[in-house]
Motif scaffolding. Sequence first.
Motif, PDB file in Angstrom:
ATOM      1  N   MET A 148       0.822  -1.197   0.000  1.00 44.99           N
ATOM      2  CA  MET A 148       0.000   0.000   0.000  1.00 44.99           C
ATOM      3  C   MET A 148       0.869   1.264   0.000  1.00 44.99           C
ATOM      4  O   MET A 148       0.490   2.246  -0.605  1.00 44.99           O
ATOM      5  CB  MET A 148      -0.904  -0.040   1.238  1.00 44.99           C
ATOM      6  N   ALA A 149       1.998   1.221   0.704  1.00 41.40           N
ATOM      7  CA  ALA A 149       2.884   2.379   0.748  1.00 41.40           C
ATOM      8  C   ALA A 149       3.470   2.668  -0.625  1.00 41.40           C
ATOM      9  O   ALA A 149       3.652   3.835  -0.997  1.00 41.40           O
ATOM     10  CB  ALA A 149       3.996   2.153   1.760  1.00 41.40           C
ATOM     11  N   ALA A 150       3.726   1.615  -1.414  1.00 42.33           N
ATOM     12  CA  ALA A 150       4.259   1.822  -2.771  1.00 42.33           C
ATOM     13  C   ALA A 150       3.228   2.528  -3.649  1.00 42.33           C
ATOM     14  O   ALA A 150       3.567   3.376  -4.483  1.00 42.33           O
ATOM     15  CB  ALA A 150       4.653   0.483  -3.390  1.00 42.33           C
ATOM     16  N   LEU A 151       1.953   2.198  -3.461  1.00 41.18           N
ATOM     17  CA  LEU A 151       0.892   2.857  -4.234  1.00 41.18           C
ATOM     18  C   LEU A 151       0.817   4.347  -3.894  1.00 41.18           C
ATOM     19  O   LEU A 151       0.620   5.183  -4.786  1.00 41.18           O
ATOM     20  CB  LEU A 151      -0.446   2.165  -3.947  1.00 41.18           C
ATOM     21  N   ALA A 152       0.998   4.677  -2.638  1.00 42.67           N
ATOM     22  CA  ALA A 152       0.990   6.080  -2.223  1.00 42.67           C
ATOM     23  C   ALA A 152       2.137   6.841  -2.882  1.00 42.67           C
ATOM     24  O   ALA A 152       1.968   7.988  -3.314  1.00 42.67           O
ATOM     25  CB  ALA A 152       1.072   6.184  -0.705  1.00 42.67           C
ATOM     26  N   TRP A 153       3.318   6.207  -2.965  1.00 38.20           N
ATOM     27  CA  TRP A 153       4.455   6.870  -3.602  1.00 38.20           C
ATOM     28  C   TRP A 153       4.245   7.022  -5.107  1.00 38.20           C
ATOM     29  O   TRP A 153       4.780   7.941  -5.726  1.00 38.20           O
ATOM     30  CB  TRP A 153       5.744   6.115  -3.322  1.00 38.20           C
ATOM     31  N   LEU A 154       3.491   6.162  -5.729  1.00 37.67           N
ATOM     32  CA  LEU A 154       3.196   6.295  -7.157  1.00 37.67           C
ATOM     33  C   LEU A 154       2.115   7.343  -7.433  1.00 37.67           C
ATOM     34  O   LEU A 154       2.061   7.917  -8.521  1.00 37.67           O
ATOM     35  CB  LEU A 154       2.763   4.937  -7.732  1.00 37.67           C
ATOM     36  N   LEU A 155       1.254   7.596  -6.466  1.00 42.10           N
ATOM     37  CA  LEU A 155       0.199   8.600  -6.648  1.00 42.10           C
ATOM     38  C   LEU A 155       0.748  10.024  -6.592  1.00 42.10           C
ATOM     39  O   LEU A 155       0.183  10.931  -7.214  1.00 42.10           O
ATOM     40  CB  LEU A 155      -0.892   8.418  -5.596  1.00 42.10           C
ATOM     41  N   ILE A 156       1.836  10.235  -5.869  1.00 42.11           N
ATOM     42  CA  ILE A 156       2.430  11.581  -5.771  1.00 42.11           C
ATOM     43  C   ILE A 156       2.851  12.099  -7.155  1.00 42.11           C
ATOM     44  O   ILE A 156       2.448  13.209  -7.541  1.00 42.11           O
ATOM     45  CB  ILE A 156       3.591  11.590  -4.751  1.00 42.11           C
ATOM     46  N   PRO A 157       3.614  11.351  -7.955  1.00 42.07           N
ATOM     47  CA  PRO A 157       3.946  11.846  -9.292  1.00 42.07           C
ATOM     48  C   PRO A 157       2.716  11.976 -10.201  1.00 42.07           C
ATOM     49  O   PRO A 157       2.653  12.871 -11.040  1.00 42.07           O
ATOM     50  CB  PRO A 157       4.914  10.814  -9.859  1.00 42.07           C
ATOM     51  N   LEU A 158       1.739  11.078 -10.016  1.00 43.06           N
ATOM     52  CA  LEU A 158       0.522  11.168 -10.820  1.00 43.06           C
ATOM     53  C   LEU A 158      -0.217  12.482 -10.537  1.00 43.06           C
ATOM     54  O   LEU A 158      -0.645  13.173 -11.471  1.00 43.06           O
ATOM     55  CB  LEU A 158      -0.387   9.970 -10.527  1.00 43.06           C
ATOM     56  N   PHE A 159      -0.344  12.835  -9.260  1.00 41.65           N
ATOM     57  CA  PHE A 159      -0.979  14.112  -8.912  1.00 41.65           C
ATOM     58  C   PHE A 159      -0.163  15.298  -9.427  1.00 41.65           C
ATOM     59  O   PHE A 159      -0.721  16.312  -9.850  1.00 41.65           O
ATOM     60  CB  PHE A 159      -1.190  14.231  -7.399  1.00 41.65           C
ATOM     61  N   ALA A 160       1.155  15.166  -9.406  1.00 42.99           N
ATOM     62  CA  ALA A 160       2.013  16.239  -9.918  1.00 42.99           C
ATOM     63  C   ALA A 160       1.807  16.428 -11.422  1.00 42.99           C
ATOM     64  O   ALA A 160       1.740  17.565 -11.907  1.00 42.99           O
ATOM     65  CB  ALA A 160       3.476  15.932  -9.612  1.00 42.99           C
ATOM     66  N   VAL A 161       1.671  15.339 -12.160  1.00 40.34           N
ATOM     67  CA  VAL A 161       1.450  15.431 -13.610  1.00 40.34           C
ATOM     68  C   VAL A 161       0.089  16.054 -13.899  1.00 40.34           C
ATOM     69  O   VAL A 161      -0.040  16.920 -14.771  1.00 40.34           O
ATOM     70  CB  VAL A 161       1.585  14.035 -14.268  1.00 40.34           C
ATOM     71  N   VAL A 162      -0.928  15.636 -13.178  1.00 36.46           N
ATOM     72  CA  VAL A 162      -2.272  16.207 -13.374  1.00 36.46           C
ATOM     73  C   VAL A 162      -2.259  17.692 -13.022  1.00 36.46           C
ATOM     74  O   VAL A 162      -2.819  18.526 -13.752  1.00 36.46           O
ATOM     75  CB  VAL A 162      -3.309  15.435 -12.535  1.00 36.46           C
ATOM     76  N   GLY A 163      -1.620  18.048 -11.933  1.00 35.75           N
ATOM     77  CA  GLY A 163      -1.529  19.468 -11.557  1.00 35.75           C
ATOM     78  C   GLY A 163      -0.765  20.283 -12.584  1.00 35.75           C
ATOM     79  O   GLY A 163      -1.143  21.411 -12.906  1.00 35.75           O
TER      80      GLY A 163
END
Length: 76
Positions: A1-16
């Motif tokens: 689950m922690a790995a998924l959280a670390w992958l969501l950070i760049p995804l949110f950065a790209v969307v932003g």
Amino acid sequence: MAALAWLLIPLFAVVGAAIWGSWAQRNKTTGDVAELAGYARFRDAMERSHAGIDGADREMAPAAPSTPVRSSHVSG
């Protein structure tokens, strides 16, 4: 689950970044058109007011002398 959280950070950065990029590239000329039209109206009004003043100045200006003015200065 922690790995998924670390992958969501760049995804949110790209969307932003995509949202910010589309906002930064928006068409900003709509306000300029209205501003330039207002400036053209202002310039026309100033030309009309100056034309009226110039015409009044010419009517009140003294007439030019009918004989030329001669200088008494003698070079020699």
